[in-house]
Design an enzyme around this catalytic site. Sequence first.
Site, PDB file in Angstrom:
ATOM      1  N   LYS A  25       0.399  -1.396   0.158  1.00 51.93           N
ATOM      2  CA  LYS A  25       0.003   0.348  -0.437  1.00 51.93           C
ATOM      3  C   LYS A  25       1.095   1.778   0.047  1.00 51.93           C
ATOM      4  CE  LYS A  25      -2.768   0.493   3.408  1.00 51.93           C
ATOM      5  NZ  LYS A  25      -2.973   2.395   3.759  1.00 51.93           N
ATOM      6  N   SER A  26       1.768   1.329   0.826  1.00 50.66           N
ATOM      7  CA  SER A  26       2.867   2.288   1.071  1.00 50.66           C
ATOM      8  C   SER A  26       3.367   2.728  -0.458  1.00 50.66           C
ATOM      9  CB  SER A  26       3.568   2.309   1.840  1.00 50.66           C
ATOM     10  OG  SER A  26       3.064   2.294   3.463  1.00 50.66           O
ATOM     11  N   ARG A 123      -8.691  12.534  12.970  1.00 50.32           N
ATOM     12  CA  ARG A 123      -7.049  12.188  12.429  1.00 50.32           C
ATOM     13  C   ARG A 123      -6.765  13.242  12.417  1.00 50.32           C
ATOM     14  NH1 ARG A 123      -5.672   7.140   9.167  1.00 50.32           N
ATOM     15  NH2 ARG A 123      -4.281   7.060  10.717  1.00 50.32           N
ATOM     16  N   GLN A 168       4.757   9.151   7.100  1.00 47.99           N
ATOM     17  CA  GLN A 168       4.101  10.137   6.603  1.00 47.99           C
ATOM     18  C   GLN A 168       4.321  11.637   7.109  1.00 47.99           C
ATOM     19  OE1 GLN A 168      -0.222   9.186   8.016  1.00 47.99           O
ATOM     20  NE2 GLN A 168      -0.285   7.451   6.867  1.00 47.99           N
ATOM     21  N   ASP A 314       1.531  -1.022  12.209  1.00 48.88           N
ATOM     22  CA  ASP A 314       0.281  -1.325  11.855  1.00 48.88           C
ATOM     23  C   ASP A 314       0.006  -2.835  11.679  1.00 48.88           C
ATOM     24  OD1 ASP A 314       0.254   1.123  10.264  1.00 48.88           O
ATOM     25  OD2 ASP A 314       1.085   0.503   8.044  1.00 48.88           O
ATOM     26  N   LYS A 341      -4.508   5.920  14.824  1.00 47.71           N
ATOM     27  CA  LYS A 341      -4.877   5.282  13.243  1.00 47.71           C
ATOM     28  C   LYS A 341      -5.676   5.305  12.811  1.00 47.71           C
ATOM     29  CE  LYS A 341       0.113   4.650  13.341  1.00 47.71           C
ATOM     30  NZ  LYS A 341       0.887   5.264  12.103  1.00 47.71           N
ATOM     31  N   ARG A 345      -6.602   1.652  17.970  1.00 47.26           N
ATOM     32  CA  ARG A 345      -6.650  -0.507  18.035  1.00 47.26           C
ATOM     33  C   ARG A 345      -6.152  -0.337  18.860  1.00 47.26           C
ATOM     34  NH1 ARG A 345      -3.747   0.360  11.887  1.00 47.26           N
ATOM     35  NH2 ARG A 345      -5.712   0.414  10.369  1.00 47.26           N
ATOM     36  N   ARG A 387      -7.231  -3.279   9.299  1.00 49.31           N
ATOM     37  CA  ARG A 387      -6.606  -4.523   9.792  1.00 49.31           C
ATOM     38  C   ARG A 387      -7.137  -4.715  11.263  1.00 49.31           C
ATOM     39  NH1 ARG A 387      -2.789  -3.660   6.642  1.00 49.31           N
ATOM     40  NH2 ARG A 387      -2.035  -1.306   5.968  1.00 49.31           N
TER      41      ARG A 387
HETATM   42  C1  S3P Z   1       2.732   4.921   6.253  1.00 44.78           C
HETATM   43  C2  S3P Z   1       3.137   5.086   7.921  1.00 44.78           C
HETATM   44  C3  S3P Z   1       2.394   4.572   8.492  1.00 44.78           C
HETATM   45  C4  S3P Z   1       1.621   3.090   8.471  1.00 44.78           C
HETATM   46  C5  S3P Z   1       0.601   4.297   7.290  1.00 44.78           C
HETATM   47  C6  S3P Z   1       1.528   4.161   6.494  1.00 44.78           C
HETATM   48  C7  S3P Z   1       3.108   5.558   4.916  1.00 44.78           C
HETATM   49  O1  S3P Z   1       2.666   5.536   9.050  1.00 44.78           O
HETATM   50  O2  S3P Z   1       1.860   3.141   9.750  1.00 44.78           O
HETATM   51  O3  S3P Z   1      -0.241   2.388   7.477  1.00 44.78           O
HETATM   52  O4  S3P Z   1       2.804   4.671   3.855  1.00 44.78           O
HETATM   53  O5  S3P Z   1       4.008   6.261   5.190  1.00 44.78           O
HETATM   54  P1  S3P Z   1       2.404   6.917  10.216  1.00 44.78           P
HETATM   55  O6  S3P Z   1       3.541   7.635   9.305  1.00 44.78           O
HETATM   56  O7  S3P Z   1       1.132   8.073  10.855  1.00 44.78           O
HETATM   57  O8  S3P Z   1       3.325   6.059  11.527  1.00 44.78           O
END
Ligand code: S3P
Length: 436
Positions: A25-26, A123, A168, A314, A341, A345, A387
């Site tokens: 996904k990332s 969020r 992020q 995650d 999140k 969670r 999740r």
């Molecule tokens: C992600 C970063 C993570 C993760 C999210 C995806 C990303 O969040 O929990 O599912 O793709 O950069 P955080 O950066 O807030 O920890």
Amino acid sequence: MHIRDSFTVTPGAPLRGETIVPGDKSISHRAVFFNAIAGGRAHIKGWLPAGDTEASLRAVRALGIPIERISPTEMIIDGGMLHEPEQALDLVNSGTGIRLLAGIMAGQSFPSVLDGSEQLRHRPMNRIVTPLQMMGADIHGKDGYAPLSVKPAKLRGIEYRMPIASAQVKSAILLAGLFAEGQTVIGQPGPARDHTERMLQAMGAKLTVEPEMIALEPGNPLTAVDFTVPGDISSAAFLIVAACIIPDSHITLTGISLNPTRTGILDVLQEMGADITVVETGLEAGDPVGTITVKHSQLKGARVGGEVVVRMIDEFPIFMVAALAAEGQTYVRDAGELRVKETDRLQVMTEELLKMGAQINETPDGFYIVGPQKLNGAEVYGHDDHRISMSLVVAGLAASGSSKVIDARCTADSFPGYADTLQKLGVSVVVNHEEQ
Ligand code: S3P
């Protein structure tokens, strides 16, 4: 009308066989965003066609970037100049989508509004709004939450020490840094996933990466790069834990990203005695990729805290299910980020597993479990959090008696075909189509 769906989960059978899992996904979000602002044409394969990533793709199209869809997982992107969107950009449930795109929008010569679902509107956004404002960005949220309103402004590089280890946050700052004058330097308190750094470097950005510091020198335009997205270890984790805790299981997962900033779950499960073998087979999108083989074994409790937490951030909902099956004490700390999140969670998993008879001590930044605990089948609720729903399915597979997981539709936010994949591996998870 809202399609909600549910899963009926019947335990009794082991997981057996070989499968792939959907694309990471990332990396999928980044493949679309970064190529949208790069010069040239990129061919993306193995892309994740899920709720979160499709929202990012729609946003990029709304910004005037042509994307030719060859199949659900394959596309051609012709990157270049972005154009003012006609409406607010809707990132639906995706925190990664809204936070990364905010960094890009901060550097554009037109205004935009970034928004999402009610869930996304709850969020925290100040973690990106504050550093972007320090760079000179004209970005404002509504009391620290979406919608985010962005207006054109001249950006300058900053030196910023992140208060939390967040991929992020660093990505939003680096993306804005591409459009800024002067160097951007980010200090990070832990090993948050580094896909942005790897992919921007592959696309020609001048980026220096050290364990606790990243420096970006703007000026080098990005060049489009073809990516084949590897399988998502965060999706594989549900199958891995299921195979660890359900007797007689033996599965093989191929083509999974083994990026070291993402493999904390493997390290911790192995430390708990899991029978997991990992073999590296190649490189995709800058990540090592490989095959993971898992056999059932009796897990032992573990203490989890510090650096490894961010490398499995995650995976804690499913890890809670593993901890319930483990013999002895499992103690998780330093995981307070789980509270912001898609849902809180820690609280939601504790609440739902309680319905299955589990005893979990929730703490401000983690949990404490004494196992092994036998779960009972129950009706549980996924809280529109992919999740959570997927973890409850695995809990149901390890329980006695059947369970119903209400709110199964959200599993497609990151793992389309979750039930089909489990069925293929031999366990009984049936989707019931339900509307509300
Ligand atoms: C992600 C970063 C993570 C993760 C999210 C995806 C990303 O969040 O929990 O599912 O793709 O950069 P955080 O950066 O807030 O920890």
